[in-house]
Design a protein around this motif. Sequence first.
Motif, PDB file in Angstrom:
ATOM      1  N   THR A  88       0.842  -1.206   0.000  1.00 14.15           N
ATOM      2  CA  THR A  88       0.000   0.000   0.000  1.00 14.15           C
ATOM      3  C   THR A  88       0.876   1.254   0.000  1.00 14.15           C
ATOM      4  OG1 THR A  88      -1.591  -1.209   1.330  1.00 14.15           O
ATOM      5  CG2 THR A  88      -1.866   1.173   1.265  1.00 14.15           C
ATOM      6  N   ILE A  89       1.861   1.283   0.905  1.00 10.85           N
ATOM      7  CA  ILE A  89       2.678   2.498   1.040  1.00 10.85           C
ATOM      8  C   ILE A  89       3.557   2.677  -0.192  1.00 10.85           C
ATOM      9  CG2 ILE A  89       4.474   3.624   2.433  1.00 10.85           C
ATOM     10  CD1 ILE A  89       3.103   2.130   4.847  1.00 10.85           C
ATOM     11  N   CYS A  90       4.087   1.571  -0.692  1.00 13.23           N
ATOM     12  CA  CYS A  90       4.928   1.668  -1.890  1.00 13.23           C
ATOM     13  C   CYS A  90       4.105   2.237  -3.058  1.00 13.23           C
ATOM     14  CB  CYS A  90       5.478   0.274  -2.224  1.00 13.23           C
ATOM     15  SG  CYS A  90       6.722   0.305  -3.482  1.00 13.23           S
ATOM     16  N   GLY A  91       2.850   1.786  -3.182  1.00 22.49           N
ATOM     17  CA  GLY A  91       1.970   2.295  -4.252  1.00 22.49           C
ATOM     18  C   GLY A  91       1.756   3.799  -4.111  1.00 22.49           C
ATOM     19  N   ILE A  92       1.562   4.253  -2.870  1.00 22.20           N
ATOM     20  CA  ILE A  92       1.349   5.699  -2.633  1.00 22.20           C
ATOM     21  C   ILE A  92       2.610   6.472  -3.021  1.00 22.20           C
ATOM     22  CG2 ILE A  92       0.988   7.462  -0.848  1.00 22.20           C
ATOM     23  CD1 ILE A  92      -0.595   5.342   0.759  1.00 22.20           C
ATOM     24  N   LEU A  93       3.786   5.936  -2.635  1.00 18.79           N
ATOM     25  CA  LEU A  93       5.033   6.685  -2.890  1.00 18.79           C
ATOM     26  C   LEU A  93       5.417   6.660  -4.372  1.00 18.79           C
ATOM     27  CD1 LEU A  93       7.049   5.694   0.317  1.00 18.79           C
ATOM     28  CD2 LEU A  93       5.896   7.860  -0.171  1.00 18.79           C
ATOM     29  N   ILE A  94       5.057   5.588  -5.077  1.00 18.37           N
ATOM     30  CA  ILE A  94       5.305   5.561  -6.528  1.00 18.37           C
ATOM     31  C   ILE A  94       4.468   6.665  -7.181  1.00 18.37           C
ATOM     32  CG2 ILE A  94       4.902   4.216  -8.650  1.00 18.37           C
ATOM     33  CD1 ILE A  94       5.660   1.700  -6.996  1.00 18.37           C
ATOM     34  N   CYS A  95       3.228   6.781  -6.725  1.00 19.12           N
ATOM     35  CA  CYS A  95       2.344   7.820  -7.253  1.00 19.12           C
ATOM     36  C   CYS A  95       2.907   9.202  -6.911  1.00 19.12           C
ATOM     37  CB  CYS A  95       0.947   7.613  -6.660  1.00 19.12           C
ATOM     38  SG  CYS A  95      -0.265   8.646  -7.422  1.00 19.12           S
ATOM     39  N   LEU A  96       3.423   9.341  -5.689  1.00 20.47           N
ATOM     40  CA  LEU A  96       4.005  10.627  -5.275  1.00 20.47           C
ATOM     41  C   LEU A  96       5.215  10.979  -6.154  1.00 20.47           C
ATOM     42  CD1 LEU A  96       4.470  11.693  -1.662  1.00 20.47           C
ATOM     43  CD2 LEU A  96       6.510  11.649  -3.028  1.00 20.47           C
ATOM     44  N   CYS A  97       6.006   9.971  -6.520  1.00 22.89           N
ATOM     45  CA  CYS A  97       7.217  10.240  -7.311  1.00 22.89           C
ATOM     46  C   CYS A  97       6.892  10.515  -8.770  1.00 22.89           C
ATOM     47  CB  CYS A  97       8.163   9.038  -7.252  1.00 22.89           C
ATOM     48  SG  CYS A  97       9.139   9.001  -5.761  1.00 22.89           S
ATOM     49  N   PHE A  98       6.032   9.677  -9.364  1.00 24.68           N
ATOM     50  CA  PHE A  98       5.852   9.750 -10.822  1.00 24.68           C
ATOM     51  C   PHE A  98       4.467  10.259 -11.233  1.00 24.68           C
ATOM     52  CE2 PHE A  98       8.649   6.146  -9.740  1.00 24.68           C
ATOM     53  CZ  PHE A  98       9.839   6.691 -10.192  1.00 24.68           C
ATOM     54  N   GLY A  99       3.618  10.522 -10.259  1.00 21.46           N
ATOM     55  CA  GLY A  99       2.273  11.026 -10.553  1.00 21.46           C
ATOM     56  C   GLY A  99       1.397  10.022 -11.276  1.00 21.46           C
ATOM     57  N   ALA A 100       1.807   8.736 -11.252  1.00 25.26           N
ATOM     58  CA  ALA A 100       1.094   7.739 -12.069  1.00 25.26           C
ATOM     59  C   ALA A 100       0.417   6.681 -11.212  1.00 25.26           C
ATOM     60  CB  ALA A 100       2.091   7.056 -12.992  1.00 25.26           C
ATOM     61  N   ARG A 101      -0.736   6.205 -11.694  1.00 27.68           N
ATOM     62  CA  ARG A 101      -1.375   5.052 -11.043  1.00 27.68           C
ATOM     63  C   ARG A 101      -0.991   3.817 -11.847  1.00 27.68           C
ATOM     64  NH1 ARG A 101      -7.102   6.028 -10.990  1.00 27.68           N
ATOM     65  NH2 ARG A 101      -6.793   7.171  -9.043  1.00 27.68           N
ATOM     66  N   ILE A 102      -0.307   2.881 -11.174  1.00 29.97           N
ATOM     67  CA  ILE A 102       0.158   1.713 -11.920  1.00 29.97           C
ATOM     68  C   ILE A 102      -0.475   0.447 -11.338  1.00 29.97           C
ATOM     69  CG2 ILE A 102       2.348   2.826 -12.576  1.00 29.97           C
ATOM     70  CD1 ILE A 102       3.725   1.068 -10.481  1.00 29.97           C
ATOM     71  N   PRO A 103      -0.569  -0.640 -12.148  1.00 32.56           N
ATOM     72  CA  PRO A 103      -1.216  -1.850 -11.653  1.00 32.56           C
ATOM     73  C   PRO A 103      -0.475  -2.468 -10.465  1.00 32.56           C
ATOM     74  CG  PRO A 103      -0.672  -2.037 -14.004  1.00 32.56           C
ATOM     75  CD  PRO A 103      -0.055  -0.768 -13.517  1.00 32.56           C
ATOM     76  N   GLU A 104      -1.233  -3.202  -9.645  1.00 32.68           N
ATOM     77  CA  GLU A 104      -0.673  -3.786  -8.418  1.00 32.68           C
ATOM     78  C   GLU A 104       0.544  -4.682  -8.708  1.00 32.68           C
ATOM     79  OE1 GLU A 104      -3.597  -5.178  -5.558  1.00 32.68           O
ATOM     80  OE2 GLU A 104      -2.191  -6.727  -4.903  1.00 32.68           O
ATOM     81  N   GLU A 105       0.474  -5.425  -9.820  1.00 34.74           N
ATOM     82  CA  GLU A 105       1.588  -6.326 -10.153  1.00 34.74           C
ATOM     83  C   GLU A 105       2.890  -5.544 -10.325  1.00 34.74           C
ATOM     84  OE1 GLU A 105       1.863  -9.541  -9.895  1.00 34.74           O
ATOM     85  OE2 GLU A 105      -0.153  -9.266  -9.089  1.00 34.74           O
ATOM     86  N   LYS A 106       2.759  -4.365 -10.949  1.00 31.99           N
ATOM     87  CA  LYS A 106       3.939  -3.522 -11.196  1.00 31.99           C
ATOM     88  C   LYS A 106       4.475  -2.959  -9.859  1.00 31.99           C
ATOM     89  CE  LYS A 106       6.705  -1.697 -14.044  1.00 31.99           C
ATOM     90  NZ  LYS A 106       7.683  -2.556 -14.617  1.00 31.99           N
ATOM     91  N   VAL A 107       3.538  -2.563  -8.977  1.00 33.39           N
ATOM     92  CA  VAL A 107       3.970  -2.068  -7.652  1.00 33.39           C
ATOM     93  C   VAL A 107       4.760  -3.168  -6.948  1.00 33.39           C
ATOM     94  CG1 VAL A 107       3.232  -1.200  -5.386  1.00 33.39           C
ATOM     95  CG2 VAL A 107       1.960  -0.537  -7.428  1.00 33.39           C
ATOM     96  N   LYS A 108       4.226  -4.419  -7.033  1.00 34.90           N
ATOM     97  CA  LYS A 108       4.905  -5.547  -6.366  1.00 34.90           C
ATOM     98  C   LYS A 108       6.309  -5.727  -6.918  1.00 34.90           C
ATOM     99  CE  LYS A 108       1.213  -8.603  -4.946  1.00 34.90           C
ATOM    100  NZ  LYS A 108       0.240  -9.538  -5.384  1.00 34.90           N
ATOM    101  N   GLU A 109       6.447  -5.583  -8.238  1.00 36.36           N
ATOM    102  CA  GLU A 109       7.759  -5.786  -8.864  1.00 36.36           C
ATOM    103  C   GLU A 109       8.747  -4.700  -8.379  1.00 36.36           C
ATOM    104  OE1 GLU A 109       7.440  -5.746 -13.154  1.00 36.36           O
ATOM    105  OE2 GLU A 109       9.635  -5.497 -13.309  1.00 36.36           O
ATOM    106  N   ILE A 110       8.291  -3.443  -8.398  1.00 41.46           N
ATOM    107  CA  ILE A 110       9.175  -2.340  -7.982  1.00 41.46           C
ATOM    108  C   ILE A 110       9.560  -2.505  -6.512  1.00 41.46           C
ATOM    109  CG2 ILE A 110       9.309   0.176  -7.611  1.00 41.46           C
ATOM    110  CD1 ILE A 110       7.507   0.501 -10.066  1.00 41.46           C
ATOM    111  N   GLU A 111       8.560  -2.851  -5.712  1.00 45.98           N
ATOM    112  CA  GLU A 111       8.800  -2.993  -4.267  1.00 45.98           C
ATOM    113  C   GLU A 111       9.850  -4.083  -4.004  1.00 45.98           C
ATOM    114  OE1 GLU A 111       7.754  -4.795  -0.383  1.00 45.98           O
ATOM    115  OE2 GLU A 111       6.706  -5.526  -2.141  1.00 45.98           O
ATOM    116  N   ALA A 112       9.747  -5.196  -4.731  1.00 47.01           N
ATOM    117  CA  ALA A 112      10.690  -6.302  -4.517  1.00 47.01           C
ATOM    118  C   ALA A 112      12.102  -5.902  -4.960  1.00 47.01           C
ATOM    119  CB  ALA A 112      10.217  -7.538  -5.272  1.00 47.01           C
ATOM    120  N   VAL A 113      12.212  -5.229  -6.097  1.00 46.80           N
ATOM    121  CA  VAL A 113      13.543  -4.832  -6.590  1.00 46.80           C
ATOM    122  C   VAL A 113      14.177  -3.829  -5.618  1.00 46.80           C
ATOM    123  CG1 VAL A 113      14.756  -3.556  -8.414  1.00 46.80           C
ATOM    124  CG2 VAL A 113      13.077  -5.296  -9.026  1.00 46.80           C
TER     125      VAL A 113
END
Length: 348
Positions: A16-41
């Motif tokens: 949840t928090i990673c999704g919020i911060l990705i949005c804060l950084c890039f202004g984009a809403r991305i699919p959950e699978e992509k959030v999971k990938e970024i979070e793991a990397v």
Amino acid sequence: MDKQGFVEVMSNCRLTICGILICLCFGARIPEEKVKEIEAVLKEVMMMTTLKLPDFLPMLTPLFGKQIKTAKELRKRQMECLIPLIRRRKAFVDSEGMFSDREASDGPEMVSQLGAAYVDSLLGFEPAGRVLGEQELVTLCSEVISAGTDTSATTVEWALLHMVQDQRIQERVYKEVTCIVGKNGDVSENDVEKMTYLEAVVKETLRRHPPSHFLLSHAAKTETELGGYTIPADANVEFYTAWVTEDPAIWKDPDEFRPERFLDGGDGVDVDVTGTRGVRMAPFGAGRRICPAMNLGILHVRMLLARMVHAFKWEPSSAHPPDPTETFAFTVVMKNSLRAVISPRSKT
Ligand code: HEM
């Protein structure tokens, strides 16, 4: 709740928090699978950057060839994950926020207006008289996402552990939330500002379980006196801050989790978490390198806890009883992460 009848708290909070911060950084809403990938990397990157032997003895670097190869491959995956988001945001900024229909359907939706994403400010920034390259943008955005995800998720998990173990604390938070938004309302940022008991729970969590027991590495630029010791110029200085909150001379019954200590009459009522008026706890560091997003972190933690307790009652899982044993995973987390059974709150 998964098929086994419990919620794994940490992984869901991180996501949840990673999704919020990705949005804060890039202004984009991305699919959950992509959030999971970024979070793991990014978690792998963070674990990779913890101090290793060659950081102390650079002459040993040639012996670490395999780790260096792994680090380079990881960096490549990190770039592949984040560069498309940077390029898309740059295209959005270059189009002055006016994507054509074709451009709009060609990638993630831009949900932050022009100028509102962190990367927008970096795109026009020329700290060394030149624009920042993609590698630098990836590093800066990764820093924000990583620094905010683990710390906030760790705080939520520890707070929830205590609310699961001590239902009295959870009920008091629930009562406070429903008093302010009702049983059916949505909790907003303004609402959590008014929740004094929740604020006390979060402070007590940060006191009893500071997510980082050490600050980031600091350095003495010139020879300095500190606590009676001479610190030579260029030395790295590591601050172990968790001790302050464990000291019975500073806190009454420091091992006990007691949010009430931050309410009127309690031993923590006047404590300043920024350390400006004396350091009795330093979960965000202190001084000019204090966490730059302290208020945002506190807001995320309060919002998540208020919404989680408002929507569900959280109870221990008999198959996986809560276990407060700690372990280091960049932040100090529960070794066996919290699994809780949830039941929806009555809305009438
Ligand atoms: C409960 C949540 C948080 C806690 C406990 C926390 C704690 C900390 C601590 C202890 C430091 C090191 C300070 C020092 O070395 O003196 C730090 C630095 C930092 N934090 Fe946070 N943080 C939290 C949330 C966040 C969030 C949400 C973000 C980003 C949106 C963030 C971004 C950063 C950054 C970029 C730094 C490095 C600053 C620098 O290099 O000077 N933090 N944080």
